[in-house]
Scaffold this motif. Structure first.
Motif, PDB file in Angstrom:
ATOM      1  N   CYS A 158       1.308   6.306   0.416  1.00 22.53           N
ATOM      2  CA  CYS A 158       0.282   5.278   0.604  1.00 22.53           C
ATOM      3  C   CYS A 158      -0.609   5.630   1.804  1.00 22.53           C
ATOM      4  O   CYS A 158      -0.098   5.906   2.889  1.00 22.53           O
TER       5      CYS A 158
ATOM      6  N   GLY B 152       5.275  -0.514   4.869  1.00 26.58           N
ATOM      7  CA  GLY B 152       4.940   0.663   5.673  1.00 26.58           C
ATOM      8  C   GLY B 152       6.061   1.695   5.718  1.00 26.58           C
ATOM      9  O   GLY B 152       6.247   2.359   6.731  1.00 26.58           O
TER      10      GLY B 152
ATOM     11  N   PRO C  57      -3.872   0.592  -1.573  1.00 22.80           N
ATOM     12  CA  PRO C  57      -2.430   0.683  -1.315  1.00 22.80           C
ATOM     13  C   PRO C  57      -1.699   1.258  -2.529  1.00 22.80           C
ATOM     14  O   PRO C  57      -2.051   0.945  -3.672  1.00 22.80           O
ATOM     15  N   ALA C  58      -0.719   2.084  -2.267  1.00 21.56           N
ATOM     16  CA  ALA C  58       0.033   2.710  -3.357  1.00 21.56           C
ATOM     17  C   ALA C  58       0.805   1.689  -4.186  1.00 21.56           C
ATOM     18  O   ALA C  58       1.136   1.936  -5.334  1.00 21.56           O
ATOM     19  N   CYS C  59       1.060   0.524  -3.601  1.00 24.71           N
ATOM     20  CA  CYS C  59       1.836  -0.495  -4.310  1.00 24.71           C
ATOM     21  C   CYS C  59       0.953  -1.446  -5.119  1.00 24.71           C
ATOM     22  O   CYS C  59       1.459  -2.358  -5.771  1.00 24.71           O
TER      23      CYS C  59
ATOM     24  N   PHE D  63       9.636  -4.337  -3.606  1.00 26.30           N
ATOM     25  CA  PHE D  63       9.585  -4.302  -2.145  1.00 26.30           C
ATOM     26  C   PHE D  63      10.405  -5.416  -1.485  1.00 26.30           C
ATOM     27  O   PHE D  63      10.436  -5.506  -0.265  1.00 26.30           O
TER      28      PHE D  63
ATOM     29  N   CYS E 217       5.720   3.894  -0.531  1.00 25.21           N
ATOM     30  CA  CYS E 217       5.011   3.800   0.750  1.00 25.21           C
ATOM     31  C   CYS E 217       4.642   5.175   1.295  1.00 25.21           C
ATOM     32  O   CYS E 217       3.564   5.343   1.875  1.00 25.21           O
TER      33      CYS E 217
ATOM     34  N   MET F 100      -0.081   3.329   5.102  1.00 28.04           N
ATOM     35  CA  MET F 100       1.288   3.149   5.575  1.00 28.04           C
ATOM     36  C   MET F 100       1.355   2.709   7.041  1.00 28.04           C
ATOM     37  O   MET F 100       2.082   1.775   7.381  1.00 28.04           O
TER      38      MET F 100
HETATM   39  S1  SF4 Z   1       2.770   1.063   2.936  1.00 27.22           S
HETATM   40 FE1  SF4 Z   1       2.371  -1.117   2.583  1.00 27.22          FE
HETATM   41  S2  SF4 Z   1       0.545  -1.147   1.343  1.00 27.22           S
HETATM   42 FE2  SF4 Z   1       1.373   0.910   1.226  1.00 27.22          FE
HETATM   43  S3  SF4 Z   1       2.721   0.981  -0.547  1.00 27.22           S
HETATM   44 FE3  SF4 Z   1       3.995   0.432   1.194  1.00 27.22          FE
HETATM   45  S4  SF4 Z   1       4.031  -1.811   1.218  1.00 27.22           S
HETATM   46 FE4  SF4 Z   1       2.290  -1.174  -0.077  1.00 27.22          FE
END
Ligand code: SF4
Length: 81
Positions: A40, A60, A7-9, A17, A37, A43
């Motif tokens: 990511c 997402g 995950p990008a986060c 977030f 996101c 997503m």
């Molecule tokens: S899509 Fe979900 S997993 Fe991906 S960066 Fe956003 S919050 Fe994090």
């Protein structure tokens, strides 16, 4: 060996977030979180999970208002069928 998508986060500040409110600085925070996101690879699955669990915050690429709107549109579509 399967490739594990990250995950990008994963390495960021989780607080990004979960903005407090939806006005002022929170708007910038929400947009910043959504930008994370958008790059990511998870997503779509993240969004589906957030919709199912009624999550708070940005998931997402959507915030709570976005997801409420998505649910309303889905409900309207189902009712029209
Ligand atoms: S899509 Fe979900 S997993 Fe991906 S960066 Fe956003 S919050 Fe994090």
């Amino acid at each position: 060996m399967p490739i594990r998508l990250r995950p990008a986060c994963e390495d960021g500040d989780p607080e990004l977030f979960f903005p407090t409110g939806t006005t002022g600085m929170a708007v910038l925070q929400i947009e910043e979180a959504k930008a994370v996101c958008r790059r990511c690879p998870l997503m779509e699955s993240c969004l589906q999970g957030a919709l199912e669990r009624n999550e708070l915050g940005v998931w997402g690429g959507t915030d709570e208002d976005d997801r409420r709107g998505m649910k309303r549109r889905r409900a309207r579509k189902r009712a029209a069928v």
